[in-house]
Design an enzyme around this catalytic site. Sequence first.
Site, PDB file in Angstrom:
ATOM      1  N   GLU A 345       0.845  -1.199   0.000  1.00 40.58           N
ATOM      2  CA  GLU A 345       0.000   0.000   0.000  1.00 40.58           C
ATOM      3  C   GLU A 345       0.882   1.252   0.000  1.00 40.58           C
ATOM      4  O   GLU A 345       0.497   2.290  -0.532  1.00 40.58           O
ATOM      5  CB  GLU A 345      -0.943  -0.002   1.212  1.00 40.58           C
ATOM      6  N   HIS A 376       6.989 -27.085   2.912  1.00 38.73           N
ATOM      7  CA  HIS A 376       6.205 -28.223   2.420  1.00 38.73           C
ATOM      8  C   HIS A 376       5.092 -27.764   1.497  1.00 38.73           C
ATOM      9  O   HIS A 376       4.133 -28.506   1.254  1.00 38.73           O
ATOM     10  CB  HIS A 376       5.655 -29.002   3.617  1.00 38.73           C
ATOM     11  N   LYS A 505     -13.616   1.021  -4.084  1.00 40.15           N
ATOM     12  CA  LYS A 505     -14.606   1.364  -3.044  1.00 40.15           C
ATOM     13  C   LYS A 505     -15.777   2.111  -3.663  1.00 40.15           C
ATOM     14  O   LYS A 505     -16.943   1.860  -3.379  1.00 40.15           O
ATOM     15  CB  LYS A 505     -13.969   2.303  -2.001  1.00 40.15           C
TER      16      LYS A 505
END
Length: 537
Positions: A345, A376, A505
């Site tokens: 950000e 793994h 948004k």
Amino acid sequence: MSAWEKLRELHGERGKRSMTGLFDRDPNRFETYSARCGDLLMDYSKTRLDAEIFDSLITLAKSRNLEDRRDAMFSGALINETERRAVLHTALRNLSGDPVFVEGQDVMPGVLATLYQLKDFATGLRSGEIKTASGQVFTDVVNIGIGGSDLGPVMANVALSPYADGPRCHFISNIDGADITETLQGLNPATTLVIVASNTFTTTETMTNASTAKDWLLGSVSAADIGQHLVALSTAEDKTAAFGIAPDRVFGFEDWVGGRYSVWGPIGLSLMLAIGPDHFTEFLRGAEEMDTHFRNAPLAQNLPVILGLVGVWHANICGYNTRAVLPYDQRLARLPAYLQQLDMESNGKGVAMDGTGLKYRSGPIVWGEPGTNGQHAFYQLIHQGTRIVPCEFMVARRGHEPDLAHQHNILIANCLAQSEALMRGRDKKRACKLMRDQGFEGAELDRQAAHRVFPGNRPSVTMMYDQLTPRTLGKIIALYEHRVFVEGVIWGINSFDQWGVELGKRLANRLLPLVNGEQTDDPHDGSTLGLLASLSE
Ligand code: F6P
């Protein structure tokens, strides 16, 4: 020749040199290419840096006026130019007694007054002096926030769980109703404190979840008493009042603290409630120690500067697009997510401070998981894939489980083995020997051996610290904050705004009526309209 050109030239000449060769030629390579801040050791010798490259990186930093920019930040200059704000999260951990000025005014009296209010509140709640509406002790705390109002508190609460002796802390961030449902399940509203953590107090996710949580509280607590179960952490006091939170339950901060830099102040309240004010102060002290180091250590021994320069070297000169944060410390499980926001950000920008488009790459893609689990899962690609992922390993010299010291030793061995394997690799000759010893021969030997070759020469940085204490965590987080700053200065971007989150948004707000089945005149593309239509299938 500019510092950039010099670095590119050096990379061209030396880019293919083997790291193990660098160690063979210089027995002191580890000492030369490692730096310390207190107990925190940063080893960056497993990179292809040499003296000339390192000097050129320092020259690059100087040519970008890094020291002046750093001093400007600490002195309260309005370096967040697109929002015309100072950047002073460092003031939140300034315990030195020194003043910090923003536009001629010392902000420290206000910062310290809020810190003492937070401490009083935390002490009162932890001791049982501050009671629930029905006179009981608070058993649980629910922090509702998102982004910087969630990731820092969650990360630090998980990291410092050995110090947690206060109420149990829970976190709700996602607008997905599953998050609040799962989190509140099993909690008793009569003994739960809800913290609404939102810098702006307008974030849809947080405000919607806060309303749902308020309704949940009202199932057990009367409307007249609900204020005793609510706290707001915000800069927007008018909005907290409108939500029904009394002024003495609002802990405010200033607009010079960005969301992703806010864990050090009121947004850290859940952490303070969990671990207590004294441990929280230690957390601040760790960050302050790193601040002091960043301000005073020579550039060539300065951890955030070096980490930033290694990042620039890998991103811009070597052309690596990503980096992995790999804590061999289960309690740092949420650190990669926290650093994703801090880094991506802050430095995920395509425009320089002056408004011109960048002609080079800025922030890389940051991701990671704790070791050994990642080994793994995705380490296959890191070792043998066609992309190079610079890795940042972290490990404590000792864990918090003395009875399980043997497990900690296995953890350390794995951490060191990974960086060694990435650097050394396994060449064709050794792979062939391995397969010959297993009885393979001829073309089949060659074919099988090819799959067991590791290219090696893959860079990593390793951080080692005594133990994951509040102080050490503070130091590590501040190190990464300043690293992001260093890289942002070199790229000439504003690391402190986040305009890139706005468009989505805005569109979500415009799409909501359509999702609700209403008609609007808003134009939308065919894909979006098709998906909307599919909702009613
Ligand atoms: O949308 C991004 C953002 O503004 C982040 O920068 C911030 O940390 C988060 O949302 C939450 O914001 P607030 O604390 O204002 O609710």
